[in-house]
Each structure stands twice: as structure tokens, then as C-alpha cells.
Scaffold this motif. Sequence first.
Motif, PDB file in Angstrom:
ATOM      1  N   TRP A 317      43.197  29.448  39.011  1.00 33.00           N
ATOM      2  CA  TRP A 317      42.833  30.373  40.062  1.00 33.00           C
ATOM      3  C   TRP A 317      42.920  29.608  41.376  1.00 33.00           C
ATOM      4  CZ3 TRP A 317      37.115  32.084  41.118  1.00 33.00           C
ATOM      5  CH2 TRP A 317      37.099  33.251  41.890  1.00 33.00           C
ATOM      6  N   VAL A 318      43.083  30.288  42.490  1.00 36.16           N
ATOM      7  CA  VAL A 318      43.252  29.559  43.750  1.00 36.16           C
ATOM      8  C   VAL A 318      42.024  28.706  44.073  1.00 36.16           C
ATOM      9  CG1 VAL A 318      42.371  31.342  45.337  1.00 36.16           C
ATOM     10  CG2 VAL A 318      44.139  29.735  46.109  1.00 36.16           C
ATOM     11  N   VAL A 394      31.804  32.831  45.531  1.00 35.00           N
ATOM     12  CA  VAL A 394      33.131  33.283  45.938  1.00 35.00           C
ATOM     13  C   VAL A 394      33.665  34.290  44.941  1.00 35.00           C
ATOM     14  CG1 VAL A 394      34.259  31.366  44.705  1.00 35.00           C
ATOM     15  CG2 VAL A 394      35.529  32.590  46.484  1.00 35.00           C
ATOM     16  N   GLU A 396      33.739  37.864  45.048  1.00 32.08           N
ATOM     17  CA  GLU A 396      33.334  39.261  45.192  1.00 32.08           C
ATOM     18  C   GLU A 396      32.159  39.274  46.152  1.00 32.08           C
ATOM     19  OE1 GLU A 396      32.621  41.536  41.255  1.00 32.08           O
ATOM     20  OE2 GLU A 396      32.104  39.440  41.017  1.00 32.08           O
ATOM     21  N   PRO A 397      31.844  40.452  46.667  1.00 30.57           N
ATOM     22  CA  PRO A 397      30.581  40.530  47.401  1.00 30.57           C
ATOM     23  C   PRO A 397      29.457  40.237  46.410  1.00 30.57           C
ATOM     24  CG  PRO A 397      31.889  42.548  47.695  1.00 30.57           C
ATOM     25  CD  PRO A 397      32.530  41.762  46.586  1.00 30.57           C
ATOM     26  N   THR A 420      31.264  32.557  50.501  1.00 26.73           N
ATOM     27  CA  THR A 420      32.543  32.218  51.136  1.00 26.73           C
ATOM     28  C   THR A 420      33.582  33.301  50.868  1.00 26.73           C
ATOM     29  OG1 THR A 420      33.328  31.033  49.176  1.00 26.73           O
ATOM     30  CG2 THR A 420      32.041  29.760  50.766  1.00 26.73           C
ATOM     31  N   TRP A 422      37.427  34.466  51.081  1.00 30.48           N
ATOM     32  CA  TRP A 422      38.828  34.061  51.256  1.00 30.48           C
ATOM     33  C   TRP A 422      39.655  34.644  50.142  1.00 30.48           C
ATOM     34  CZ3 TRP A 422      41.123  29.765  48.285  1.00 30.48           C
ATOM     35  CH2 TRP A 422      40.255  29.221  47.331  1.00 30.48           C
ATOM     36  N   THR A 424      43.617  34.233  47.649  1.00 30.91           N
ATOM     37  CA  THR A 424      44.741  33.401  47.236  1.00 30.91           C
ATOM     38  C   THR A 424      45.675  33.197  48.434  1.00 30.91           C
ATOM     39  OG1 THR A 424      44.605  34.369  45.026  1.00 30.91           O
ATOM     40  CG2 THR A 424      46.653  33.224  45.583  1.00 30.91           C
ATOM     41  N   ASP A 508      41.150  44.164  52.477  1.00 30.91           N
ATOM     42  CA  ASP A 508      39.718  44.425  52.307  1.00 30.91           C
ATOM     43  C   ASP A 508      39.189  45.320  53.424  1.00 30.91           C
ATOM     44  OD1 ASP A 508      39.600  42.820  50.099  1.00 30.91           O
ATOM     45  OD2 ASP A 508      38.417  41.225  51.022  1.00 30.91           O
ATOM     46  N   ILE A 520      31.690  42.405  53.630  1.00 32.07           N
ATOM     47  CA  ILE A 520      32.907  42.840  52.950  1.00 32.07           C
ATOM     48  C   ILE A 520      32.557  44.059  52.093  1.00 32.07           C
ATOM     49  CG2 ILE A 520      34.814  42.124  51.447  1.00 32.07           C
ATOM     50  CD1 ILE A 520      34.433  40.400  54.053  1.00 32.07           C
ATOM     51  N   LYS A 617      36.784  39.474  38.445  1.00 38.60           N
ATOM     52  CA  LYS A 617      36.712  40.651  39.314  1.00 38.60           C
ATOM     53  C   LYS A 617      36.836  41.927  38.477  1.00 38.60           C
ATOM     54  CE  LYS A 617      39.206  38.337  43.028  1.00 38.60           C
ATOM     55  NZ  LYS A 617      38.235  37.388  43.502  1.00 38.60           N
TER      56      LYS A 617
HETATM   57  C1  7RM Z   1      39.037  33.232  46.452  1.00 38.00           C
HETATM   58  C2  7RM Z   1      39.466  34.515  45.799  1.00 38.00           C
HETATM   59  C3  7RM Z   1      40.486  37.734  46.962  1.00 38.00           C
HETATM   60  C4  7RM Z   1      39.600  38.947  47.111  1.00 38.00           C
HETATM   61  C5  7RM Z   1      39.266  39.244  48.545  1.00 38.00           C
HETATM   62  C6  7RM Z   1      37.959  40.020  48.389  1.00 38.00           C
HETATM   63  C7  7RM Z   1      37.273  39.331  47.243  1.00 38.00           C
HETATM   64  C8  7RM Z   1      36.538  36.947  47.638  1.00 38.00           C
HETATM   65  C9  7RM Z   1      34.581  37.238  48.555  1.00 38.00           C
HETATM   66  C10 7RM Z   1      35.157  38.510  48.302  1.00 38.00           C
HETATM   67  C11 7RM Z   1      33.305  39.532  49.205  1.00 38.00           C
HETATM   68  C12 7RM Z   1      33.295  37.194  49.163  1.00 38.00           C
HETATM   69  N1  7RM Z   1      40.787  34.801  45.865  1.00 38.00           N
HETATM   70  N2  7RM Z   1      36.363  38.284  47.724  1.00 38.00           N
HETATM   71  N3  7RM Z   1      35.466  36.299  48.134  1.00 38.00           N
HETATM   72  N4  7RM Z   1      34.514  39.646  48.632  1.00 38.00           N
HETATM   73  N5  7RM Z   1      32.692  38.364  49.470  1.00 38.00           N
HETATM   74  N6  7RM Z   1      32.665  36.038  49.427  1.00 38.00           N
HETATM   75  O1  7RM Z   1      38.641  35.218  45.264  1.00 38.00           O
HETATM   76  O2  7RM Z   1      42.793  36.220  45.750  1.00 38.00           O
HETATM   77  O3  7RM Z   1      41.398  36.040  43.782  1.00 38.00           O
HETATM   78  O4  7RM Z   1      40.669  37.386  45.605  1.00 38.00           O
HETATM   79  O5  7RM Z   1      38.333  38.727  46.484  1.00 38.00           O
HETATM   80  O6  7RM Z   1      38.242  41.346  48.027  1.00 38.00           O
HETATM   81  O7  7RM Z   1      40.281  39.970  49.163  1.00 38.00           O
HETATM   82  S1  7RM Z   1      41.472  36.114  45.213  1.00 38.00           S
END
Ligand code: 7RM
Length: 654
Positions: A317-318, A394, A396-397, A420, A422, A424, A508, A520, A617
Amino acid sequence: MAPEENEASISVLLKEKRSYPPPKAFAKSARVSSAAARGRLQARGRKSPEKFWEQAARELVWSKPWRRTLDWKAPRARWFVAGRLNASVNCLDRHLSGPRRNKAAIVWEGEPGETRTLTYLQLHREVCLFANALKGLGVVKGDRVAVYLPMIPEAAVAMLACARIGAVHSVVFGGFSAESLRDRINDQGAKVVVTADGGWRKGAVVRLKDAVDEAAKSCPSVTAVVVLKRTNTEVTIHEGRDHWWHRLTAKASADCPAEPLDSEHPLFILYTSGSTGKPKGILHTTGGYLVQTAWTTKNVFDLREEDVYWCTADVGWVTGHSYVVYGPLACGATVLMYEGAPMHPRPDRFWDIVERHRVSILYTAPTAIRAFMKAGDEHARAHDLSSLRLLGTVGEPINPEAWRWYREVIGGGRCPIVDTWWQTETGAILISPLPGATAAKPGSATLPLPGVDAEVVDRAGRPVPPGAGGYLVVRRPWPAMLRTVWGDEERYKSQYWSQIPGMYFTGDGARRDKDGYFWILGRIDDVLNVAGHRLSTMEIESALVGHPAVAEAAAVGRPDELLGQAVAVFVTLKGGRAPSPELKEELREHVARAIGPIARPSEIRFSDALPKTRSGKIMRRLLREVAAGRAIQGDVTTLEDLSVLARLQQDEES
Ligand code: 7RM
């Protein structure tokens, strides 16, 4: 999916008011130790993002300095133009001339319980041996190497060995099937596949080599397969094509000068599944990626020389790329790596690891936190977790319930939590607290980091007022941003740079509150539209998880003649709670009270599990199909457990 032309905004209904300032004892010695100090960094980043990142870049070693910090012609960015460096040199060689030489780089624990420690000197040697082994197989600069390994130190070794010689690695998560592996190998045209005889997961061997054999039947680009002995499982060896890792490295020289690479030389491709269609190969390059992953590791995690840092993500995963391998090793950290399942053999495995290795920084996903919460406090309480000083999340919300549990039960109330945000595509953390400086609000990733121009805007790119929902965008390029979608420049442009004029669109939804904090709201594709009100899945789910009986929830829209969409929710209950019609009614009322009558679920289904991607997720796309009573369409190869889906489809009337 494109934001709809005519949509006004996402209704924001749920409010979380509590705020937690950084614990005083933590702030006192933090790298960035007050809101004012963060403010000064932000101001520098705003005034000149290029100068800001240039200063960060000076913390790395370059074999040739860059000429310009940034070349930007949307959507093409080149950072640290004409500079030369090597990622493996920055993660290894540069630590060998001082006291870090004999410091643990990787402390590894296998699922069966064995441990291994590799110092920086030892890791450097392993990387050089394997880099020479790859060269011996004909791998040259620019070639693609697929890495299909369990969470073992050799996964990092293989990645860094590629980086050392300028080969492009593409790690495929060890839980993916032969078909997923085949598609990814063929999309990039990988020359070599690096795998193992197997890996341990929940007490059983995952037979990786068998999957490679199956995939390779239709992968004409593959000329060699390297096999690491991990589990001593019987495997078939194809003479001429397959090579044992230990044999290759036994013959190889430990002297492997690193290739000085252009800052924009490709470092890796990582596939991410879009909501539809085939996975996208996200391409990251060397200089900018390393600068920003190193800066964020040091500052977001407030990294100290003596920390034991554990990011629980898989290298497939990233998060495993940026925060298990490149960021922390570039900072000279001691990285803990664990091979297996989080609750194996008992629900306290994580806490046992934290206690025995004296882990001080723990970075994990909300889905894991909710699972631990569901399992009960006693598992964590049975262990001494006093070594922890910082927690991160990291993926999801995080719902406020889980946030508070993490803070109190795991962090003992003394550890700041960095939520956090972010992707991929972003390569590095873009929105996050700085733990000694930023007051946390449970459920908010707080503020864009210095040098990052994130905003919440409407369809035309105008910032929306405080409290209103909109699209999360980044208005200026950042060093670790993706450079393209491998082999599909059109998709890169249309997916990320065409939807909101002149800006990077994250996909998002989000809102900012009156303090400028970012909340988010989830993927725009998942937003529900109930009688013209656009509702975020995250708010409904968060309200549900606030009910004492609920462990986890997923909300989706179901076609409805009257409302357009009706709210359908899938709920898993905490241990000891049984489904009942009364509980359904209670949960419907609970949501209506917490958010408003418009969000009252029309339908509640109890289920023992939710369909998730391998990284945890929830796959709402699949739940939408289930809720609508339709057959499942599209890609399910990222689904963690196919039987979950089968059960959901069977149990419609449960
Ligand atoms: C690092 C990672 C990205 C998607 C992103 C969001 C969700 C990731 C949070 C978040 C709320 C956070 N890369 N997301 N971190 N939503 N709060 N702290 O997850 O490419 O697999 O996913 O994940 O929707 O766009 S990922």
C-alpha cells in the motif's frame, strides 16, 4: 466520476465541537512546538512554496545540485530540475558515516513470533547484494520489477535495490490474486518478479509462488522470477526462469555503487483501484517524492533518534512505501515491521508487540482501531503501553468515538493523535496536525501542511464559505505528487486535472470549519442524494458508530422513486449485541437525532462484516449494488474477503 455540473454543495449536518490542544509535556520538546511556530512555517510556505521545499531538499544528499526548484506547466511538474540523487543512498549510505551505522534500521517480527534486526550497515549490505543479483538477471535502469512479497525485510531490500540501480519497482500486495498480479505485471511490462515461497497470515501459509506461476503463464515480459525462502513450503521451480534469492545473493558482490539518477527518474509504480475500470498505475519519481516523505516523517511524527516507529501498513500500500520504507529510512529511524494479521494468535498481538519492542510511535488505520475497540479494552489494558508517545491514523475519516478510544485506551490520554490525510496519488501526507503545535478535533485532519495549497472549492474552483461542503483540491503542485498514470497520460489529465479548472482534484468531498480545519466527507462518488440533499456517507456512519451497540457502519444510497435516493445502511454490532427490529428502530432514530430527519435510514441491514479493500476501506460501490438488489458489477479483485459479499447478498432479510 466528475463532480456534477449542477450540484451546489454537500449538506453538512454533523458537528463535532471538542478540541484537544497538544499535551503540554509533548509540546515542550516538539520540533514544531506552538501554533505560532506552525503559523510561521505556513507563512513561509505560502509566500514561496518553492523556497520552502528547497530548504527541505537540502536535508537530503544530492550528487548534483538542482538548477531550478520547479518547472510547472499544468499538469506536468518537474521538481528539483536537473538535480541528481539516489533514494537508496539517502536511506542507507548516508547513515553509515556516523553513529547510525550500527543503529537498528528494521526490527522485524514474523507472525509465528521470530524476530530479526537489521542495522543500517546490514541493510545496506543486503541491498547491495540484491541490487547486484538483479543486475545479474539483466535488469537495467528504467526496467520494471514487480515485487510480490510478504511483510518481511526483503520487501524493503528489494525496493531499495531497485532504487539503487534505477529500476522501477512495483509492489503488488501479497494478498492479491494471481489475476490481479498478472494484470499489473502486464500493464507495466515487468521484466522480473520478486516473490517468496509463501508468507504467514492467520497461522497459514499464503502460497505466493503458486500465484506467480499462475500469473506468469500469461506474462510475456517476465524473463526471471526470484524466490525467497520464507516458509519452507514446497514450490515448483521452473528451470531457467526461477532463481532462489539466497543462491543469487551468495554469488553476488557486496559492492554496488549507486546510480546517480535524475530527480525526475521514476522510482515506482503503484496500482490503485479506481471506483470503476482497471487499476491505475500511479507513477512517482525520485527527488520530490523523497523530499516530501522525509520532511513529513520528521515533522508530522516528530521523529527522534531514539524512537521505535511502527507504521502497521503493508508495503503493498502507498503508506507502506512512504511511511514504512522511504520516509523513515531517509530520516534514519528504527522501523518496526510485523508480518502477520493484527489479531493473531490473540486479539492482543499489537499491544504485545508495542510492549516488547517499546514502540513509541504507532501509525495505523481507523478500520484497525474500530476492530480493536470491538474486541474489547481488556486486550490493550493487559499490556504496558507507556512507551507510546505519538499516535497516527490514515486511510479513512476516523469517527470521534474511535478517536477518543484510541487516545484514552491506547495513548493513555498523554499521546497526541495525528490524523493524516493523503492519497496514493499525493505520495506524502498533505493535511495533518503537527503534533506539538496543532489542537486536534476528533474526526478532522486539521490543516494543510506548510508548502501545501489545499482548499475546499465549488465546481468553478471558488473556495466555499466556512461550514459548507465542497470539493477537496490542491491548487499548486507539491513535490511528491504523481507524475502520470503509467501508459495513460489521458487518464492522468482527465481524472485529476480537468474536473476543477486549473487544480488537482482529489476525488474527496470536504468542508472547512470556522477555524479553517478540514473535515473530509468521503469520496465524492459515494455522496448520497436524498430528496436533493447531498449527504456525506461519513457523517451518517459516524453518527451510527456513536451508538453503543454499533461497531462499524456503511451508508449508501439506494434508488428510491420518491426521494431519488434513500439512505441504506449496513451495520455490524459489537460483541454481545444481537440484531432486533427494536434496535433497527432505535438506530434510525439515533441518526435522525444526531444529524437530522433527512438522514434517517430507510433501511438497516445487520451484517457480521463489511466488504473492504485490502487496505481496510469500505467498498461502498459494492454495497450500493447489494442495497439496490443488483448483481455486482466491475472489479472485485481488491476485496478482502469475497465471502462477505456472498453473505450480504444472501441475508437480505436478516
Ligand atoms: C494514504 C491512503 C486515499 C483516500 C483519500 C480519502 C481517504 C485517507 C484519510 C482519508 C479521511 C484521512 N491512500 N483518506 N486518509 N479520509 N481522513 N486521514 O489512504 O490512495 O489508498 O486512499 O483515502 O478518501 O482520497 S489511498
